[in-house]
Design an enzyme around this catalytic site. Structure first.
Site, PDB file in Angstrom:
ATOM      1  N   GLY A  46       0.777  -1.244   0.000  1.00  0.00           N
ATOM      2  CA  GLY A  46       0.000   0.000   0.000  1.00  0.00           C
ATOM      3  C   GLY A  46       0.802   1.285   0.000  1.00  0.00           C
ATOM      4  O   GLY A  46       0.299   2.327   0.431  1.00  0.00           O
ATOM      5  N   ASN A  49      -4.989   2.233 -13.247  1.00  0.00           N
ATOM      6  CA  ASN A  49      -4.027   1.308 -12.649  1.00  0.00           C
ATOM      7  C   ASN A  49      -2.627   1.897 -12.764  1.00  0.00           C
ATOM      8  O   ASN A  49      -2.350   2.707 -13.647  1.00  0.00           O
ATOM      9  CB  ASN A  49      -4.082  -0.021 -13.427  1.00  0.00           C
ATOM     10  CG  ASN A  49      -3.106  -1.051 -12.885  1.00  0.00           C
ATOM     11  OD1 ASN A  49      -2.993  -1.232 -11.669  1.00  0.00           O
ATOM     12  ND2 ASN A  49      -2.385  -1.727 -13.776  1.00  0.00           N
ATOM     13  N   HIS A  85       1.404   0.553 -13.156  1.00  0.00           N
ATOM     14  CA  HIS A  85       2.192  -0.643 -13.472  1.00  0.00           C
ATOM     15  C   HIS A  85       3.681  -0.268 -13.466  1.00  0.00           C
ATOM     16  O   HIS A  85       4.050   0.779 -14.010  1.00  0.00           O
ATOM     17  CB  HIS A  85       1.777  -1.190 -14.841  1.00  0.00           C
ATOM     18  CG  HIS A  85       2.498  -2.456 -15.179  1.00  0.00           C
ATOM     19  ND1 HIS A  85       2.145  -3.682 -14.642  1.00  0.00           N
ATOM     20  CD2 HIS A  85       3.584  -2.686 -15.962  1.00  0.00           C
ATOM     21  CE1 HIS A  85       2.970  -4.604 -15.095  1.00  0.00           C
ATOM     22  NE2 HIS A  85       3.858  -4.029 -15.894  1.00  0.00           N
TER      23      HIS A  85
HETATM   24  C1  GAR Z   1       3.579  -1.351  -7.415  1.00  0.00           C
HETATM   25  O1  GAR Z   1       4.921  -1.345  -7.818  1.00  0.00           O
HETATM   26  C2  GAR Z   1       2.650  -1.456  -8.602  1.00  0.00           C
HETATM   27  O2  GAR Z   1       3.132  -0.811  -9.730  1.00  0.00           O
HETATM   28  C3  GAR Z   1       2.612  -2.957  -8.803  1.00  0.00           C
HETATM   29  O3  GAR Z   1       2.532  -3.479  -7.485  1.00  0.00           O
HETATM   30  C4  GAR Z   1       3.248  -2.615  -6.610  1.00  0.00           C
HETATM   31  C5  GAR Z   1       2.346  -2.299  -5.424  1.00  0.00           C
HETATM   32  O4  GAR Z   1       3.030  -1.593  -4.443  1.00  0.00           O
HETATM   33  N1  GAR Z   1       1.477  -3.351  -9.597  1.00  0.00           N
HETATM   34  C6  GAR Z   1       1.532  -4.261 -10.551  1.00  0.00           C
HETATM   35  O5  GAR Z   1       2.516  -4.919 -10.821  1.00  0.00           O
HETATM   36  C7  GAR Z   1       0.209  -4.449 -11.328  1.00  0.00           C
HETATM   37  N2  GAR Z   1       0.417  -5.162 -12.540  1.00  0.00           N
HETATM   38  P1  GAR Z   1       2.268  -0.891  -3.234  1.00  0.00           P
HETATM   39  O6  GAR Z   1       1.327  -1.935  -2.628  1.00  0.00           O
HETATM   40  O7  GAR Z   1       3.348  -0.514  -2.282  1.00  0.00           O
HETATM   41  O8  GAR Z   1       1.530   0.295  -3.763  1.00  0.00           O
END
Ligand code: GAR
Length: 203
Positions: free
Chosen positions: A18, A115, A117
């Site tokens: 998060g 979203n 990425h």
């Molecule tokens: C982030 O780096 C986001 O870009 C990635 O998950 C992480 C979540 O971090 N999302 C993906 O790979 C979606 N395809 P967070 O929970 O610390 O925000």
């Protein structure tokens, strides 16, 4: 409220730690994003994102994804749509939400799901994009904020940031630098999308 319109109600969906949620929430608190975060929903019962939300006084709920693990479908999808409507969500923000979004949710929130990425899409869609970048030997990668459509990590791009890949980068060091950029990119992208929603709603 600014000159353009009323604050937009955001619902954040996340599965993990998060940090993007935190960056957005802090930008909202600081008055840098013209929105209100009305709920955080997660498919992971003990996800840190929900703890962060509750600490900030934002309602956080677990949605049991069963029987699916990788896609949001069936009863779980219906339940999630019901909770989004319950909280009056106008814009759905995926922040590390590791489930595929299906047709019913896409229809319920058409052009209102975004979203983030961790790559310069269309390069390296899917899981662990920073590892894919290292393996491919690219010199630059980054992050992308985009509208969500029926594909995996496809959909119109809203904003991208670049990150240099260093010789001695490990998956962890590269992902950490990408995340620094994500935390800048997401609030900026939100302002673009919110402006668009407010302009559309005024017509
Ligand atoms: C982030 O780096 C986001 O870009 C990635 O998950 C992480 C979540 O971090 N999302 C993906 O790979 C979606 N395809 P967070 O929970 O610390 O925000």
């Amino acid at each position: 409220m600014n000159l353009l319109g009323k604050k937009v109600n955001i619902g954040v969906l996340g599965s993990g730690k998060g940090t993007n949620f935190q960056a957005i929430a802090e930008a909202v608190q600081a008055g840098k994003v013209d929105a209100r975060i009305v709920c955080v929903l997660s498919n992971v019962s003990d996800a840190l994102i929900m703890e962060r939300a509750r600490k900030m006084g934002i309602p956080a709920e677990y949605i049991d994804p069963a029987p699916f693990r990788t896609k949001l479908d069936g009863q779980a999808e219906l339940k999630l749509i019901e909770r989004l409507r319950h909280y009056g969500v106008e814009l759905v923000v995926l922040a590390g939400f590791m489930m595929i979004i299906k047709e019913r949710l896409l229809k319920a929130y058409e052009r209102r799901i975004i979203n983030i990425h961790p790559s310069h899409l269309p390069a390296f869609p899917g899981l662990d994009a920073w590892k894919q970048a290292l393996q491919a030997g690219v010199k630059t990668t980054g992050c992308t904020v985009h509208y969500v459509d029926a594909g995996t990590d496809t959909g119109p791009v809203i904003l991208q940031k670049s990150v240099e890949v260093k010789e001695n980068d490990t998956p962890a060091t590269l992902h950490a630098r990408i995340q620094e950029q994500e935390h800048i990119a997401y609030p900026q992208a939100l302002n673009i999308v919110i402006h668009e929603i407010q302009s559309r709603d005024r017509k």
